[in-house]
Every structure is written in structure tokens, then in C-alpha cells.
Design a protein around this motif. Sequence first.
Motif, PDB file in Angstrom:
ATOM      1  N   GLY A 216      74.321 -12.927 -13.911  1.00 16.58           N
ATOM      2  CA  GLY A 216      75.487 -12.498 -13.156  1.00 16.58           C
ATOM      3  C   GLY A 216      75.279 -12.507 -11.660  1.00 16.58           C
ATOM      4  O   GLY A 216      76.236 -12.557 -10.884  1.00 16.58           O
ATOM      5  N   MET A 217      73.993 -12.465 -11.223  1.00 14.97           N
ATOM      6  CA  MET A 217      73.701 -12.502  -9.792  1.00 14.97           C
ATOM      7  C   MET A 217      73.841 -13.912  -9.213  1.00 14.97           C
ATOM      8  O   MET A 217      74.186 -14.082  -8.045  1.00 14.97           O
ATOM      9  N   VAL A 218      73.557 -14.920 -10.012  1.00 16.35           N
ATOM     10  CA  VAL A 218      73.456 -16.303  -9.519  1.00 16.35           C
ATOM     11  C   VAL A 218      74.815 -17.005  -9.618  1.00 16.35           C
ATOM     12  O   VAL A 218      75.560 -16.811 -10.586  1.00 16.35           O
ATOM     13  N   HIS A 219      75.116 -17.811  -8.616  1.00 14.63           N
ATOM     14  CA  HIS A 219      76.344 -18.627  -8.639  1.00 14.63           C
ATOM     15  C   HIS A 219      76.348 -19.468  -9.913  1.00 14.63           C
ATOM     16  O   HIS A 219      75.337 -20.084 -10.257  1.00 14.63           O
ATOM     17  N   PRO A 220      77.467 -19.524 -10.629  1.00 10.93           N
ATOM     18  CA  PRO A 220      77.503 -20.241 -11.912  1.00 10.93           C
ATOM     19  C   PRO A 220      77.017 -21.688 -11.835  1.00 10.93           C
ATOM     20  O   PRO A 220      76.413 -22.195 -12.783  1.00 10.93           O
ATOM     21  N   ASP A 221      77.276 -22.358 -10.714  1.00 10.37           N
ATOM     22  CA  ASP A 221      76.868 -23.766 -10.596  1.00 10.37           C
ATOM     23  C   ASP A 221      75.372 -23.919 -10.368  1.00 10.37           C
ATOM     24  O   ASP A 221      74.837 -25.032 -10.487  1.00 10.37           O
ATOM     25  N   ASP A 222      74.671 -22.823 -10.031  1.00  7.12           N
ATOM     26  CA  ASP A 222      73.243 -22.919  -9.712  1.00  7.12           C
ATOM     27  C   ASP A 222      72.335 -22.343 -10.808  1.00  7.12           C
ATOM     28  O   ASP A 222      71.136 -22.605 -10.812  1.00  7.12           O
ATOM     29  N   TYR A 223      72.906 -21.583 -11.744  1.00  2.08           N
ATOM     30  CA  TYR A 223      72.063 -20.816 -12.660  1.00  2.08           C
ATOM     31  C   TYR A 223      71.151 -21.691 -13.519  1.00  2.08           C
ATOM     32  O   TYR A 223      69.939 -21.421 -13.626  1.00  2.08           O
ATOM     33  N   GLU A 224      71.695 -22.725 -14.138  1.00  2.00           N
ATOM     34  CA  GLU A 224      70.889 -23.537 -15.058  1.00  2.00           C
ATOM     35  C   GLU A 224      69.693 -24.153 -14.339  1.00  2.00           C
ATOM     36  O   GLU A 224      68.576 -24.186 -14.859  1.00  2.00           O
ATOM     37  N   VAL A 225      69.918 -24.653 -13.132  1.00  5.56           N
ATOM     38  CA  VAL A 225      68.827 -25.283 -12.377  1.00  5.56           C
ATOM     39  C   VAL A 225      67.755 -24.257 -12.041  1.00  5.56           C
ATOM     40  O   VAL A 225      66.546 -24.508 -12.181  1.00  5.56           O
ATOM     41  N   ILE A 226      68.176 -23.066 -11.610  1.00  5.43           N
ATOM     42  CA  ILE A 226      67.220 -22.021 -11.241  1.00  5.43           C
ATOM     43  C   ILE A 226      66.426 -21.562 -12.467  1.00  5.43           C
ATOM     44  O   ILE A 226      65.200 -21.411 -12.425  1.00  5.43           O
ATOM     45  N   GLN A 227      67.117 -21.352 -13.573  1.00  5.05           N
ATOM     46  CA  GLN A 227      66.429 -20.880 -14.768  1.00  5.05           C
ATOM     47  C   GLN A 227      65.435 -21.908 -15.289  1.00  5.05           C
ATOM     48  O   GLN A 227      64.336 -21.567 -15.728  1.00  5.05           O
ATOM     49  N   ASP A 228      65.804 -23.186 -15.226  1.00  7.52           N
ATOM     50  CA  ASP A 228      64.875 -24.249 -15.648  1.00  7.52           C
ATOM     51  C   ASP A 228      63.623 -24.231 -14.787  1.00  7.52           C
ATOM     52  O   ASP A 228      62.505 -24.424 -15.286  1.00  7.52           O
ATOM     53  N   SER A 229      63.806 -24.016 -13.462  1.00  7.48           N
ATOM     54  CA  SER A 229      62.654 -23.969 -12.564  1.00  7.48           C
ATOM     55  C   SER A 229      61.738 -22.801 -12.917  1.00  7.48           C
ATOM     56  O   SER A 229      60.506 -22.932 -12.945  1.00  7.48           O
ATOM     57  N   ILE A 230      62.336 -21.631 -13.213  1.00  4.95           N
ATOM     58  CA  ILE A 230      61.528 -20.451 -13.583  1.00  4.95           C
ATOM     59  C   ILE A 230      60.784 -20.696 -14.885  1.00  4.95           C
ATOM     60  O   ILE A 230      59.592 -20.377 -15.016  1.00  4.95           O
ATOM     61  N   ASP A 231      61.466 -21.288 -15.866  1.00  2.00           N
ATOM     62  CA  ASP A 231      60.833 -21.561 -17.160  1.00  2.00           C
ATOM     63  C   ASP A 231      59.637 -22.499 -17.012  1.00  2.00           C
ATOM     64  O   ASP A 231      58.614 -22.342 -17.678  1.00  2.00           O
ATOM     65  N   GLU A 232      59.771 -23.500 -16.119  1.00  2.00           N
ATOM     66  CA  GLU A 232      58.650 -24.428 -15.901  1.00  2.00           C
ATOM     67  C   GLU A 232      57.452 -23.695 -15.308  1.00  2.00           C
ATOM     68  O   GLU A 232      56.299 -23.962 -15.666  1.00  2.00           O
ATOM     69  N   GLN A 233      57.710 -22.768 -14.387  1.00  3.88           N
ATOM     70  CA  GLN A 233      56.616 -22.022 -13.773  1.00  3.88           C
ATOM     71  C   GLN A 233      55.924 -21.111 -14.794  1.00  3.88           C
ATOM     72  O   GLN A 233      54.694 -20.979 -14.810  1.00  3.88           O
ATOM     73  N   ILE A 234      56.706 -20.507 -15.667  1.00  9.01           N
ATOM     74  CA  ILE A 234      56.120 -19.622 -16.679  1.00  9.01           C
ATOM     75  C   ILE A 234      55.275 -20.412 -17.666  1.00  9.01           C
ATOM     76  O   ILE A 234      54.265 -19.920 -18.194  1.00  9.01           O
ATOM     77  N   ALA A 235      55.657 -21.660 -17.881  1.00  9.52           N
ATOM     78  CA  ALA A 235      54.903 -22.481 -18.830  1.00  9.52           C
ATOM     79  C   ALA A 235      53.474 -22.720 -18.364  1.00  9.52           C
ATOM     80  O   ALA A 235      52.584 -23.039 -19.159  1.00  9.52           O
ATOM     81  N   ASP A 236      53.266 -22.597 -17.046  1.00  4.82           N
ATOM     82  CA  ASP A 236      51.909 -22.734 -16.507  1.00  4.82           C
ATOM     83  C   ASP A 236      51.199 -21.392 -16.639  1.00  4.82           C
ATOM     84  O   ASP A 236      51.379 -20.490 -15.821  1.00  4.82           O
ATOM     85  N   GLU A 237      50.379 -21.254 -17.692  1.00  2.00           N
ATOM     86  CA  GLU A 237      49.758 -19.963 -17.997  1.00  2.00           C
ATOM     87  C   GLU A 237      48.626 -19.609 -17.047  1.00  2.00           C
ATOM     88  O   GLU A 237      48.071 -18.513 -17.111  1.00  2.00           O
ATOM     89  N   THR A 238      48.229 -20.531 -16.163  1.00  2.00           N
ATOM     90  CA  THR A 238      47.131 -20.253 -15.229  1.00  2.00           C
ATOM     91  C   THR A 238      47.607 -19.500 -14.001  1.00  2.00           C
ATOM     92  O   THR A 238      46.810 -19.074 -13.181  1.00  2.00           O
ATOM     93  N   ASN A 239      48.913 -19.336 -13.849  1.00  2.00           N
ATOM     94  CA  ASN A 239      49.433 -18.717 -12.625  1.00  2.00           C
ATOM     95  C   ASN A 239      50.641 -17.876 -12.983  1.00  2.00           C
ATOM     96  O   ASN A 239      51.578 -18.349 -13.622  1.00  2.00           O
ATOM     97  N   ASN A 240      50.619 -16.616 -12.598  1.00  2.00           N
ATOM     98  CA  ASN A 240      51.759 -15.756 -12.919  1.00  2.00           C
ATOM     99  C   ASN A 240      52.637 -15.454 -11.708  1.00  2.00           C
ATOM    100  O   ASN A 240      53.455 -14.536 -11.740  1.00  2.00           O
ATOM    101  N   ASN A 241      52.464 -16.238 -10.633  1.00  4.88           N
ATOM    102  CA  ASN A 241      53.330 -16.093  -9.459  1.00  4.88           C
ATOM    103  C   ASN A 241      54.563 -16.973  -9.609  1.00  4.88           C
ATOM    104  O   ASN A 241      54.497 -18.088 -10.142  1.00  4.88           O
TER     105      ASN A 241
END
Length: 682
Positions: free
Chosen positions: A66-91
Motif C-alpha cells: 500500500g505504500m508503493v505506487h501501483p506501477d512500481d510495486y512489482e519491480v521493487i518487490q522483484d528486486s528485494i526478492d533477488e537480494q534475499i535469494a543471496d544468502e551471503t548478505n542480509n543487507n
Amino acid sequence: MNGDNRLGDEALPAIEWLAEKMPGGFFIYYAEGDTELIYVNGAVCRIFGCDSVEEFKSLTGNTFRGMVHPDDYEVIQDSIDEQIADETNNNLDYVVYRIIRKDGTIRWVDDYGHYTYLPGYGNVYYVFIGDITDTRMVKEEQQRNRQLEEALHHAEAANMAKSAFLSNMSHEIRTPLTAILGMNELIQRECGDETIYSYAEKVRKAGVSLLRIISDILDFSKIESGRMELVEEGYSVRDLFADLYILIQFQSEEKALNTVFRIDPAIPSRLCGDEIRVKEVISNLLTNAVKYTEKGSVTLNAVLDEIKDGEAKICISVEDTGIGIREEDMDRLFEPFDRLDQRRNRAIKGTGLGLSITRQLLLMMGSSLKVESEYEKGSVFSFVLTQKIAENDPVGVFDPGNAVTEISDRRRIQTDFTAPGAGILVVDDTLINIEVIEGLLKNKKMKIDTASSGKECIEKFAKNDYDLIFLDYRMPELNGIETLQRMKEQMPEKTAGTPVISLTASAVSGEKERMLAAGFTDYLPKPVNITLMEKMLIRYLPKELVIFSDAAGVSADTANEEDRLPHLLFSSAEILPAKGLEYCGDADDYIRVLSLFKKSAEKRLADITESAARGDMDAYIMSVHTLKSTSGAIGALQLSRMAGDLEKAAKSGNRDFVEKETPLLAAKLKMLKFLLDEIEEI
């Protein structure tokens, strides 16, 4: 603000205490689904324009989505998911997205943080968020400025490349044209075979047409790049309109059109402005009118509107009875390289630049071009010309025939000279160009020396004294500027006392200024215009060496021109060839004018007799007026006087005189046409 508070009640107060001390936004949320936010601080609420946590919850649903503009949410969430997939870094790296505030405005934010995995609960995100809209706008403005600077740099580079190309194109085309037109003129001067002469005349017309196209393209480029400049000087109004009449008269005569010039006698006799560009504007309109008119007339009107603060406002219009312009084509009228009604006008020559150049030149003069047209009936192009007044005496009654004769006599006298004691040096790496100039100037009886390179020029200048030097610019090894510089370095006093004229086939904007800045005395473009060259010789040769022909007598050159005319021309009292030569300048032009007169004579005769028979005095006046001028131009003075008398009679309403004398005029015109028909050379 804890919904499903898995962090524990003991941890949250400490986090809240720290978060409220932070200057920026801070929030916490679980990763799974669209669960409610665990915590937001007051700064986050303010970023969203909310006054309380309750408003924020209502606006966003208290979820990250609800915080993110509807047109930007999917792109932002995909970016976060990719970062989480890297288990060597939790930043969590910076991500940038838009939000929609309570007032509906859109702002840009960035956030970063880290995540922690809690067994049995999943990932928890601790996120710092900030409003970067203003910073982003500054950066975007800086980026736009950089892009504009780069675009400007590229545009300047492209413009320089275009100017270089045009300069090279101008030089490469004008150089062979110099030889073509120059040698062709020598052929016409010396050839006694009329068949060869007629071939040479076709070559001349084609060459002049090509030169006009090149000039149009260069003029358009100068205007487009903002390098066209107006040069204001005093000029004669009578001479201006006389020149224009000469220009258009024979174009009109070839199509049997009536040419009418109505010049207000109250216009000041001398104005101050760029005469060349004023003439170009009006001649473009006149030439266009003739091109698109098959029958009827072309009329130039010049009316003094007012005199104020030392300036004259003159309303100028060009009217024709031509094909007119469709209303739907009006918007395309000034498009460069465009021609209206292509199927109908495909045989009409030209670049399609004339009106575009005319409009731009008028804008530079502080004026604008207006158009009124009716398809199939004709057009009127008009503008207001504002010029400074050089002399306020009125120009008086303008009679094209008399004005043209005056200017023709004056110019013939000005350039009819010899200089047997003068010595000049012509420097050009193209030998045929040297041959052309030698041929054009041989009747001036000067001693003409030549050189084919800058080095040879310097050597000859060191050994000999010259009264004037024509020095080509583009030469191998040493160009004209480099040659002149070395002459100044090695022989400064001698060079300072010798006029050096730059010869160049480049006619792009700024070329003349560049040559003058380099130290040349003057500038002469190629193809060489013999009249301009003769004027420069008169101006820069020592006055005591220039011998003008006696204006009252017949010079040897004129006598030689008479020898080149068909002998049958001298067999009739209907025409005086010597007067025709005075008007036209030489035998070649005179024969060309006679040919045009012969072609239009039958149509002119029909116009005069038919308009007299039906009592249409306006059409009659126009026809006899044109006949008065054209017959005077070929030396048919009796016919010219008769036409003038009939014009006056028609204007005063003396129909008896018109009815009585018109048959006599017609008979004399028939006799003259019969004579011209008998001469094969015409």
C-alpha cells in the motif's frame, strides 16, 4: 501499531524509542504476503503527508504494498526478492520508487536496510526511507542540462560539418562552372557560326540555372544557421526598380505577359538598406508570378505608406493573373523544397526555396509576407518595407523604358574602358580558369601575367611590379591566405601598396569577411562575373591608367559588336541596332533580346488590336505600355514612340486617336516582325 507482534513486547519499546529519535523515516514489516506493518515512525507519516499514524494506516492499508505506487510495486518487490535469494548478505540495497501522498501528489523515495530471519516467523525487514524528490529533480535538471549541452555540442559540430560540406560543395561545383561559363562566353563572343552560337546559348542558360540553384541552397543554409547578415548602404530607388524591370521584362515577354510597374512618385529617391536582399525578395516574387502565369499580366505596386522618424514605410505587392493557390495548400506554401500541385507544375524549374528564403529575409527586415489567392484566377503577395531615408527628394514619375535606358547608359559608360599601361597578376592552380580570365579581359589591353601556385606568385611578385593581383584561395601547398601572409612577411611595403583580390569558388556565409580579415583588399566569387571584375579594376587600378571611352561617340568595342550582328538588321529604318546594343551591352545579349521580341510579337499584336476593338482600355494600356519598353530596348525607336503616344491617349480617354493610330502601330509592328523573321540568326 503491532498487529501480529512476533518481535515480542519487550523489544518494541526500545525500537520505537530509537526510531522516533531518527530524523528520517523508519518502518518494519514481515515478508510474508501483505501482512500489516509492524511499526512506522512519525517521519514516515509526514513523508506521506499524514498527521497521524491512523491517517497513514487509512491511506496505505498499513502494508508495504500500500505504500508503493501501483506501477512500481512489482519491480521493487522483484528486486528485494533477488537480494534475499543471496544468502551471503542480509543487507538490502537502495531501491527507488514512487509514493502517492494523502493530497494525491506523487513523490519519489528511496529506502535501504537489512533483514533478519526469525525461525518460525520468516524474514523481518528493517527499512530506512527518505523523500528524494527535490534531490532527484535537481539531478534530473543537471542531467537534462548535460544532455542539452551535449546536444548543443553535437548540433554545433553538425553545423560546422554542414558549413564545411557546403563550402566544399560550393567550391567543387563553382570551380568547373567558372571554366564552363567563362569558356562558353568566349565562344559566344568569337563564334561566327550561328548553330554553334545557339548551342553555346543553351549551355549558358543551363549553367546560370545551376548557379542559381547553388545560390538558393547556400542562401537557405545561411538563413537556417543564423549567419545571414543584412548590409545597409544607400541606394537609388529608381535604379532598384529599373533593375527589377530589366530582370522580369524579358521573362514576361517570352510568355507574352504584360509587365506593369506602378511606383508611387512620392517615394524618397534614395533609401538606406540592403539593396541586394530587397532586390532578391522582390525578384523572387516577380519570377514566381511569371512562372505560374500563362496569360494576362504581372504587376508590381509600390506605394508610400508613411514617413516617420527618418524612415519610409512602403507597401509593396506583386499581383498576377496566374493559376492561384488552393486554400488547402496555403499551409505548405513556404515549406522548403516543396512544390504545390506537382502534377500541374512539374515542368516549372527551381529548387522550391524561393518563397521560404523570401519570407525569412523579410523577417530579418522586420516585415512579413502576406498572401491572397484565388485558385485559377491569380495571387497577390505583399509586404511592408521599412527603410531609412538617405535622400528625401521624391523619386518622381517612374517610366520603366526611360529608367532602363538611363541605367543601361550609365553602366555601359562606367565599364567601357581600357587600361593599356596597367599590369595585373592572375594566380590560379586551374589553368583553364586563367585562360578564361585572360579571355574576358583581353579587350582591356592590360598586360596580364599569370601564376599557377602560391610559390610562383611570390617569386613573380618579387621580380615584377603589378598594379593589382587576383589571387585564388584554394590551391595546393600554399593557399591564398598563406601566400598573402608570406608576401607580407617578405615584402611588406610592396604588398601594402598592391591591391590583392581574393578569388574563391566558396560562397558560404562569412567567406568574404574571412578573406578581408586575412588581409585581402577585396573578394570576388567564382564563377567570375565580368562586370564585377571590371568594376574592381576601375576601383583599384591607379586612376591615371584607366581610360574611359567617349560617352558621346561610338567606342571601338561597340563598333566591333556591330560587326557581329546580322547585316540584314541594318537594312531597315524600323530598327537602329546601335541603340539596341547600348541597351543590351553586347551583340550576344542583343540577339537574345531580339529573339524574345520576335517570339512574342504576334501575341502582343493580337492583344493590342483585340483590346482596342472591344474598347477595353485597361488591357490596351497595359499592352502598348509593354510594347513601348520592349521596342525601345531593341532600338525600334519609332515604334516605341508610337506606343508611348497611344498609351498617353488611352489614359486621357482620347479614343479617336487610339482608333486612328492603332492600325498604323499594328502595321509598323508587322513590318518589324517580318524583318526579324527574315533573319536566320535570330
